[in-house]
Design an enzyme around this catalytic site. Structure first.
Site, PDB file in Angstrom:
ATOM      1  N   GLY A  95       0.825  -1.205   0.000  1.00 59.14           N
ATOM      2  CA  GLY A  95       0.000   0.000   0.000  1.00 59.14           C
ATOM      3  C   GLY A  95       0.859   1.255   0.000  1.00 59.14           C
ATOM      4  O   GLY A  95       0.555   2.229  -0.685  1.00 59.14           O
ATOM      5  N   GLN A 172       0.279   7.713   4.380  1.00 55.91           N
ATOM      6  CA  GLN A 172       0.321   7.436   2.943  1.00 55.91           C
ATOM      7  C   GLN A 172      -0.445   8.507   2.177  1.00 55.91           C
ATOM      8  O   GLN A 172       0.015   8.995   1.143  1.00 55.91           O
ATOM      9  CB  GLN A 172      -0.238   6.047   2.663  1.00 55.91           C
ATOM     10  CG  GLN A 172       0.617   4.958   3.312  1.00 55.91           C
ATOM     11  CD  GLN A 172       0.076   3.569   3.101  1.00 55.91           C
ATOM     12  OE1 GLN A 172      -0.950   3.385   2.448  1.00 55.91           O
ATOM     13  NE2 GLN A 172       0.753   2.580   3.656  1.00 55.91           N
ATOM     14  N   ASP A 319       0.405  -0.528  13.055  1.00 56.58           N
ATOM     15  CA  ASP A 319       0.906  -1.790  12.497  1.00 56.58           C
ATOM     16  C   ASP A 319       1.252  -2.813  13.583  1.00 56.58           C
ATOM     17  O   ASP A 319       1.478  -3.984  13.289  1.00 56.58           O
ATOM     18  CB  ASP A 319       2.152  -1.537  11.635  1.00 56.58           C
ATOM     19  CG  ASP A 319       1.801  -0.762  10.368  1.00 56.58           C
ATOM     20  OD1 ASP A 319       0.623  -0.769   9.965  1.00 56.58           O
ATOM     21  OD2 ASP A 319       2.717  -0.146   9.787  1.00 56.58           O
ATOM     22  N   ARG A 350      -7.433  -6.832   9.714  1.00 53.13           N
ATOM     23  CA  ARG A 350      -6.653  -7.329  10.857  1.00 53.13           C
ATOM     24  C   ARG A 350      -7.473  -7.480  12.137  1.00 53.13           C
ATOM     25  O   ARG A 350      -7.023  -8.155  13.066  1.00 53.13           O
ATOM     26  CB  ARG A 350      -5.425  -6.434  11.095  1.00 53.13           C
ATOM     27  CG  ARG A 350      -4.381  -6.641  10.027  1.00 53.13           C
ATOM     28  CD  ARG A 350      -3.145  -5.787  10.227  1.00 53.13           C
ATOM     29  NE  ARG A 350      -2.130  -6.182   9.262  1.00 53.13           N
ATOM     30  CZ  ARG A 350      -1.101  -5.415   8.901  1.00 53.13           C
ATOM     31  NH1 ARG A 350      -0.947  -4.218   9.441  1.00 53.13           N
ATOM     32  NH2 ARG A 350      -0.220  -5.851   8.021  1.00 53.13           N
TER      33      ARG A 350
HETATM   34  C1  S3P Z   1       2.852   3.690   6.246  1.00 53.61           C
HETATM   35  C2  S3P Z   1       1.724   4.236   6.800  1.00 53.61           C
HETATM   36  C3  S3P Z   1       0.700   3.447   7.498  1.00 53.61           C
HETATM   37  C4  S3P Z   1       1.198   2.054   7.869  1.00 53.61           C
HETATM   38  C5  S3P Z   1       1.947   1.411   6.745  1.00 53.61           C
HETATM   39  C6  S3P Z   1       3.142   2.253   6.358  1.00 53.61           C
HETATM   40  C7  S3P Z   1       3.820   4.582   5.580  1.00 53.61           C
HETATM   41  O1  S3P Z   1      -0.423   3.313   6.656  1.00 53.61           O
HETATM   42  O2  S3P Z   1       0.135   1.234   8.277  1.00 53.61           O
HETATM   43  O3  S3P Z   1       2.397   0.124   7.118  1.00 53.61           O
HETATM   44  O4  S3P Z   1       4.967   4.162   5.349  1.00 53.61           O
HETATM   45  O5  S3P Z   1       3.457   5.726   5.268  1.00 53.61           O
HETATM   46  P1  S3P Z   1      -1.527   4.489   6.547  1.00 53.61           P
HETATM   47  O6  S3P Z   1      -0.850   5.705   6.128  1.00 53.61           O
HETATM   48  O7  S3P Z   1      -2.518   4.031   5.521  1.00 53.61           O
HETATM   49  O8  S3P Z   1      -2.138   4.572   7.915  1.00 53.61           O
END
Ligand code: S3P
Length: 432
Positions: A95, A172, A319, A350
C-alpha cells in the site's frame, strides 16, 4: 505454501538487529530518485515490498544499484528527471509503495499505470485518487478509480497546490499529496485528524527541502530542489522489532537486546502501550541518523497487565496492534482497543483475522467494529493458524506460539518476505 512451526520457548536471549525500516526504505529510493546527485543508502530493507519500489523507480528511468547487504546507490535525476514507463508498475503487496508513488506520478507530465497483487487491488485507493485529482491529475481505475489498477495521467505543468483536509490519519495519504505538491506552483498543505508518522517530512528535509509543520498541518512549497546529502542510513524497523519486544516480554526468562531501532515518536506507541502493561523495556544509546531518532531496546520478561488503547495513540502503533493483541492475550485483565477501524483495510482485515486466529489458540477475543476486546491470561494452546496473506498476522501468531502449550503451525508464511526476510531464523535463534 510455507508452514512455520513454532514450539514453546524457554526464553529469548542475545542480541538481534531486525531489518531496515520499511516506511523509510520506500521513501529513500523514491526521494533520492528526484534529488540532484547520487545518494548512498544503507540499511535498506531487502523485502519484497521495498524491492518492488526500487524496481518501479528503475522502470521510471532511474539507475538504482544494489550493492548488497542493504546498501543501494540511487543516481538521482532531479525533480523533473523521471521518464514515462514503458510498462505497468507492479507494487506487489505494498500500500505504501502504491500510494506514495501515485502521488509522485500525479505530478509528472506523462502517463503511468500502477497495479499490485490480489490483496493490494482490493485496498482503498479513492483516498489518494480524490485529492490527487483536485491537484490536476487524471486518475482512473476499477470502481471509478477507487481500486487498482490505477491509470494516472500526471498533471505536469498544470499541477495545482491545494489545502487538503484528510478524513483519515494516514501517512500514505499525507505523503501522496505532499509529493504531488512538490510539482505545483505555490504551497500545498495537508491537515489530518491525528498526527500520522512523519517520515516524509523528515526525509524531505534531509534532502534540503523546506517542509513546515503547524499543529496537525504540514505544508510544502512546490518546485523546490532536493539535493543528495550524503549517506542515508536507515535504522531497523520498530514494527519488526515489535514482534521480538512482545515475545521477550511474554516469555518467562527472556532478556533480549534489539539494536539500532528507529524510535521516531510518531512510531513508538508500541513502547508506550507495552510500558502501560508493565513491560520492562529500556531505551539505551539514543542517537540520531539521517534526521530520525534511533536507540537500542533492552527488554526483559515481566508479567503484563491489561490496558486501553485508542484515540491519538492509534496511528502511532497501527501496524503493531496484531502483536499487541498477543501481548493482551497473555496479560492479566481485559484489554480494549478502540478507534482502530483502519485495521480493516490493511493487508488483511486485521480485526477479523487476528480475532479468528487468536481464538484458535484458545484466547478470548471479542471483535468490535473499530477494535477488539481481549480477555487475557488464559494459557494458549498450539493450533494450526492461517496468515490470511498478511505478513504481520503470520509473525504475530508465531510469537503467540512461543507461549502456547504444544506446537503451533502458521500456514502460508511466505508473506513474511514482504517486510521481514529472515524472521523465522531470527526467531528460532533468539528463542531456542
Ligand atoms: C505507512 C503508513 C501506514 C502504515 C503502513 C506504512 C507509511 O499506513 O500502516 O504500514 O509508510 O506511510 P496508513 O498511512 O494508511 O495509515
Amino acid at each position: 505454501m510455507a508452514d512455520l512451526i513454532v514450539n514453546p520457548s524457554r526464553g529469548l536471549h542475545g542480541e538481534i538487529t531486525p531489518p531496515g525500516d520499511k516506511s523509510l526504505s520506500h521513501r529513500s529510493v523514491m526521494f533520492s530518485a528526484i534529488a540532484e546527485g547520487t545518494t548512498e543508502i544503507s540499511g535498506f530493507l531487502a523485502g519484497e515490498d521495498t524491492l518492488n519500489t526500487a524496481r518501479a523507480m528503475r522502470t521510471l528511468g532511474i539507475q538504482v544499484d544494489d550493492l548488497g547487504a542493504g546498501r543501494f546507490l540511487v543516481h538521482g535525476k532531479g525533480l523533473r528527471g523521471l521518464s514515462e514507463p514503458g510498462g505497468v508498475l507492479d507494487l506487489g503487496n505494498s500500500g505504501t509503495g502504491m500510494r506514495l508513488l501515485a502521488g509522485l506520478l500525479a505530478g509528472q507530465d506523462f502517463f503511468s499505470v500502477l497495479t499490485g497483487d490480489q490483496y493490494l487491488v482490493k485496498r482503498p485507493m479513492g483516498r489518494i485518487a480524490e485529492p490527487l485529482r483536485s491537484m490536476g491529475a487524471a486518475i482512473d481505475g476499477r470502481s471509478g478509480g477507487k481500486l487498482a489498477p490505477l491509470a494516472i495521467r500526471g498533471a505536469g505543468k498544470n499541477a495545482k497546490a491545494i489545502a487538503y483536509q484528510s478524513p483519515v490519519a494516514s501517512a500514505q495519504v499525507k505523503s501522496a499529496v505532499l509529493l504531488c505538491g512538490l510539482y505545483a506552483d505555490g504551497v500545498t498543505s495537508v491537515n489530518e485528524p491525528h498526527k500520522s508518522r512523519d517520515h516524509t517530512e523528515r526525509m524531505l528535509r534531509f534532502f534540503g527541502a523546506d517542509v513546515r509543520e503547524e499543529g496537525l498541518q504540514v505544508s510544502v512549497r512546490g518546485n523546490q530542489v532536493l539535493r543528495a546529502s550524503g549517506l542515508l542510513a536507515i535504522p531497523a524497523d520498530i514494527s519488526s522489532a515489535a514482534f521480538f519486544l512482545v515475545a521477550a516480554a511474554i516469555v518467562p526468562g527472556s532478556e533480549l537486546l534489539i539494536r539500532n531501532v528507529g524510535v521516531n515518536p510518531t512510531r513508538t506507541g508500541i513502547l508506550d502501550a507495552l510500558g502501560a502493561m508493565g513491560a520492562d523495556i529500556v531505551m539505551e544509546n539514543r542517537r540520531e541518523q539521517a534526521g530520525e531518532p534511533v536507540a537500542d531496546l533492552r527488554v526483559r520478561h515481566r508479567a503484563l497487565r491489561s490496558t486501553e488503547i485508542g484515540g491519538d495513540s492509534i496511528p502511532r502503533l497501527i501496524d503493531e496492534i496484531p502483536v499487541l493483541a498477543v501481548a493482551a492475550a497473555c496479560a492479566d485483565g481485559t484489554t480494549v482497543i478502540r478507534n482502530a477501524e483502519e485495521l480493516r483495510v490493511k493487508e488483511s482485515d486485521r480485526i477479523a483475522t487476528m480475532a479468528a486466529e487468536l481464538r484458535k489458540l484458545g484466547a478470548h477475543v471479542r471483535e468490535l467494529p473499530d477494535g477488539m476486546e481481549i480477555s487475557g491470561n488464559r494459557r494458549l494452546r498450539g493450533a494450526v493458524c492461517e496468515s490470511h496473506g498478511d505478513h504481520r498476522i503470520a509473525m504475530s501468531l508465531a510469537v503467540a506460539g512461543l507461549t502456547a502449550e504444544g506446537p503451533t503451525t502458521v500456514r502460508d508464511t511466505e508473506w513474511i518476505e514482504t517486510s521481514f526476510p529472515g524472521f523465522p531464523s531470527m526467531l528460532r535463534s533468539a528463542a531456542q
